[in-house]
Write a protein that holds these residues in place. Structure first.
Motif, PDB file in Angstrom:
ATOM      1  N   ASN A  43      54.395  73.610  40.189  1.00 53.41           N
ATOM      2  CA  ASN A  43      53.339  72.599  40.369  1.00 53.41           C
ATOM      3  C   ASN A  43      52.078  72.955  39.587  1.00 53.41           C
ATOM      4  O   ASN A  43      51.414  72.068  39.039  1.00 53.41           O
ATOM      5  N   ALA A  44      51.750  74.232  39.537  1.00 53.86           N
ATOM      6  CA  ALA A  44      50.556  74.653  38.783  1.00 53.86           C
ATOM      7  C   ALA A  44      50.734  74.329  37.299  1.00 53.86           C
ATOM      8  O   ALA A  44      49.807  73.834  36.642  1.00 53.86           O
ATOM      9  N   ALA A  45      51.927  74.580  36.785  1.00 57.47           N
ATOM     10  CA  ALA A  45      52.187  74.269  35.377  1.00 57.47           C
ATOM     11  C   ALA A  45      52.085  72.762  35.134  1.00 57.47           C
ATOM     12  O   ALA A  45      51.526  72.316  34.127  1.00 57.47           O
ATOM     13  N   GLY A  60      48.365  61.203  36.894  1.00 57.56           N
ATOM     14  CA  GLY A  60      47.616  61.864  35.825  1.00 57.56           C
ATOM     15  C   GLY A  60      47.414  63.343  36.131  1.00 57.56           C
ATOM     16  O   GLY A  60      48.352  64.035  36.530  1.00 57.56           O
ATOM     17  N   TYR A  61      46.188  63.812  35.980  1.00 60.70           N
ATOM     18  CA  TYR A  61      45.888  65.219  36.255  1.00 60.70           C
ATOM     19  C   TYR A  61      46.262  65.599  37.687  1.00 60.70           C
ATOM     20  O   TYR A  61      46.492  66.776  37.969  1.00 60.70           O
ATOM     21  N   ASN A  62      46.270  64.629  38.574  1.00 64.05           N
ATOM     22  CA  ASN A  62      46.486  64.944  39.994  1.00 64.05           C
ATOM     23  C   ASN A  62      47.841  64.517  40.553  1.00 64.05           C
ATOM     24  O   ASN A  62      48.007  64.440  41.763  1.00 64.05           O
ATOM     25  N   TYR A  63      48.801  64.282  39.666  1.00 65.23           N
ATOM     26  CA  TYR A  63      50.177  64.122  40.155  1.00 65.23           C
ATOM     27  C   TYR A  63      50.615  65.450  40.780  1.00 65.23           C
ATOM     28  O   TYR A  63      51.186  65.504  41.872  1.00 65.23           O
ATOM     29  N   ALA A  64      50.295  66.542  40.087  1.00 71.83           N
ATOM     30  CA  ALA A  64      50.640  67.872  40.609  1.00 71.83           C
ATOM     31  C   ALA A  64      49.971  68.126  41.960  1.00 71.83           C
ATOM     32  O   ALA A  64      50.562  68.751  42.848  1.00 71.83           O
ATOM     33  N   THR A  65      48.726  67.642  42.124  1.00 72.56           N
ATOM     34  CA  THR A  65      48.025  67.841  43.400  1.00 72.56           C
ATOM     35  C   THR A  65      48.785  67.164  44.534  1.00 72.56           C
ATOM     36  O   THR A  65      48.879  67.698  45.646  1.00 72.56           O
ATOM     37  N   ALA A  66      49.349  65.981  44.243  1.00 69.93           N
ATOM     38  CA  ALA A  66      50.123  65.270  45.263  1.00 69.93           C
ATOM     39  C   ALA A  66      51.366  66.080  45.637  1.00 69.93           C
ATOM     40  O   ALA A  66      51.669  66.264  46.825  1.00 69.93           O
ATOM     41  N   LEU A  67      52.071  66.606  44.635  1.00 68.21           N
ATOM     42  CA  LEU A  67      53.278  67.396  44.918  1.00 68.21           C
ATOM     43  C   LEU A  67      52.927  68.681  45.668  1.00 68.21           C
ATOM     44  O   LEU A  67      53.594  69.062  46.634  1.00 68.21           O
ATOM     45  N   GLY A  78      55.138  64.088  47.871  1.00 69.21           N
ATOM     46  CA  GLY A  78      54.161  63.763  46.843  1.00 69.21           C
ATOM     47  C   GLY A  78      54.725  62.643  45.996  1.00 69.21           C
ATOM     48  O   GLY A  78      55.882  62.701  45.584  1.00 69.21           O
ATOM     49  N   ILE A  79      53.924  61.616  45.764  1.00 70.60           N
ATOM     50  CA  ILE A  79      54.431  60.441  45.054  1.00 70.60           C
ATOM     51  C   ILE A  79      53.563  60.146  43.832  1.00 70.60           C
ATOM     52  O   ILE A  79      52.326  60.147  43.911  1.00 70.60           O
ATOM     53  N   LEU A  80      54.227  59.921  42.703  1.00 70.83           N
ATOM     54  CA  LEU A  80      53.516  59.513  41.503  1.00 70.83           C
ATOM     55  C   LEU A  80      53.100  58.055  41.713  1.00 70.83           C
ATOM     56  O   LEU A  80      53.944  57.169  41.853  1.00 70.83           O
ATOM     57  N   ALA A  81      51.787  57.810  41.752  1.00 68.35           N
ATOM     58  CA  ALA A  81      51.295  56.476  42.122  1.00 68.35           C
ATOM     59  C   ALA A  81      51.837  55.390  41.196  1.00 68.35           C
ATOM     60  O   ALA A  81      52.059  54.259  41.627  1.00 68.35           O
ATOM     61  N   GLY A  82      52.074  55.730  39.938  1.00 65.41           N
ATOM     62  CA  GLY A  82      52.618  54.759  38.991  1.00 65.41           C
ATOM     63  C   GLY A  82      54.014  54.272  39.362  1.00 65.41           C
ATOM     64  O   GLY A  82      54.485  53.266  38.842  1.00 65.41           O
TER      65      GLY A  82
END
Ligand code: UD1
Ligand code: BG6
Length: 371
Positions: free
Chosen positions: A67-69, A234-241, A257-261
């Motif tokens: 997730n960090a990557a 975007g930058y915060n897809y990883a934050t959601a996961l 975690g869900i990609l809003a798109g």
């Protein structure tokens, strides 16, 4: 030693201003009158030319390290101009996916001992890629067997759920992007803004930690729920996961975690007046798209908790009745470091209130040394 804290996870969440400072120590150079602002990663300086010439950068890791990557991927793509792909270590091995001599393979691991990541490293070495490690543990197998790398220097992490290593990993990978891109004049202003952002990051994280009380109250409200969705992009897809992973692994609550798109391609079917949904909508290039996601979720009476940048509360909560959490704003690519903090606090308080083991969640291990 837990000091004044009840749990290691709690201590490690709260010491992030200090661990981030240590991660950056000696590696950021603020220009004097003639010197530009730059980064210096001692372990990579002799390999940057090779990395810049590579056809592709492949990030490989498991769990939080993956997730960090993912959080650092957009800035690495932007500053390097090199395609960046993501691999979960076990999946790369299952597929025996292609890795070439022209690739730079970056292995991200807090412990440096995760079996899947280590096997993937052996595989990439056999295939002739340049192998770079990003590890927290000096002398670990991954640190020893990579061609070069960067120690994140976050200090020992005891809690099974990774917290401070995550934020330090993102910072190191942002510095990696700065180092790879450092010869491009066209991005100099952007790079200097990111370096300024890195300097102010520890104090902004300290501000975000003040949300502790608010997240404890939110945990009280959510403690009996079955499930929590976390929307980001975007930058915060990883934050959601990563936020969902924290809730799942320590609070033992289903979370995704869900990609809003992708909302309209499935997740929207789950929305009703009961299921809590956490939406990350801090200010960046995706903000207006996230505003419209919030409107659509509101139109279906979704039970929303929205994280936004300080001062944006009224523009995210148009006509709705969302609960709003305001966080300090930093340079967009560093915002994931701030945004994960309230979610770490939420997962922590949910775990305590639900009565589960914070530092050693059932069935999990800090370092997974078998495949
Ligand atoms: C190094 C010293 C640090 C010292 C600093 C002074 C070590 C471990 N670090 O930090 O104590 O204060 O110089 O300039 O002695 N490496 C890998 N794979 C990895 C991680 C690292 O091969 O996964 C290699 C690097 O390429 C490098 C070495 O290990 O050769 C040390 O890396 P790092 O600690 O990040 O280097 P510096 O920040 O320069
Ligand atoms: C385990 C840990 O599953 O391994 C996680 O419980 C961690 O917290 C994952 O993210 C990967 O570990 P590492 O050490 O390779 O970063």
């Amino acid at each position: 030693n837990k000091g004044n804290y009840e749990h290691y996870m709690q201590k490690e969440i709260h010491e992030q201003p200090e661990s981030l400072t240590t991660t950056m120590r000696g590696r950021l150079i603020r220009g004097g009158s003639c010197k530009a602002k730059t980064v210096l990663l001692g372990g990579l300086k002799d390999h940057l030319k090779t990395i810049r010439r590579s056809r592709r950068i492949v990030f490989i890791g498991c769990g939080t390290s993956y997730n960090a990557a993912l959080a650092a991927r957009p800035i690495l793509e932007e500053l390097s101009g090199i395609p960046v792909t993501m691999e979960i270590a076990s999946d790369l091995l299952d597929r025996q996916g292609p890795i070439y001599r022209e690739d730079t393979a970056v292995f991200v691991s807090q412990s440096g001992e995760t079996a899947d990541t280590l096997r993937a490293l052996e595989y990439a070495l056999e295939n002739g890629a340049l192998c770079v490690g990003i590890t927290n543990t000096v002398g670990s197998a991954i640190a020893r067997n990579t061609h070069c790398g960067v120690h994140i220097n976050a200090g020992a992490e005891i809690g099974v759920a990774s917290t401070k290593a995550y934020t330090s990993q993102i910072v190191v990978m942002a510095m990696l992007a700065l180092a790879i891109g450092s010869d491009a004049i066209s991005s100099q202003i952007r790079r200097e803004a990111i370096i300024d952002g890195l300097f102010e990051l520890p104090s902004k994280v300290r501000e975000a930690l003040k949300l502790d009380r608010e997240m404890k109250d939110l945990a009280k409200l959510l403690m009996a729920e079955q499930s929590l969705l976390v929307f980001g992009r975007g930058y915060n897809y990883a934050t959601a996961l990563e936020g969902a992973l924290k809730v799942k692994e320590v609070a033992l609550m289903h979370s995704e975690g869900i990609l809003a798109g992708e909302m309209k391609h499935g997740p929207l079917a789950l929305v009703d007046e009961n299921l809590p949904i956490f939406v990350i909508a801090t200010h960046d290039v995706c903000f207006s798209k996230q505003q419209s996601v919030i409107q659509q979720l509101n139109a279906r009476k979704g039970r929303l908790i929205v994280m936004c940048s300080r001062g944006d509360a009224s523009s995210v909560n148009v006509g709705g009745s969302c609960r709003v959490i305001e966080v300090p704003q930093v340079e967009d690519c560093l915002q994931p470091v701030i945004n994960i903090v309230p979610l770490q606090l939420l997962a922590y308080h949910l775990t305590v209130q639900r009565g589960y083991n914070v530092d050693q969640p059932r069935n999990l291990a800090k370092s997974v040394t078998t495949e």
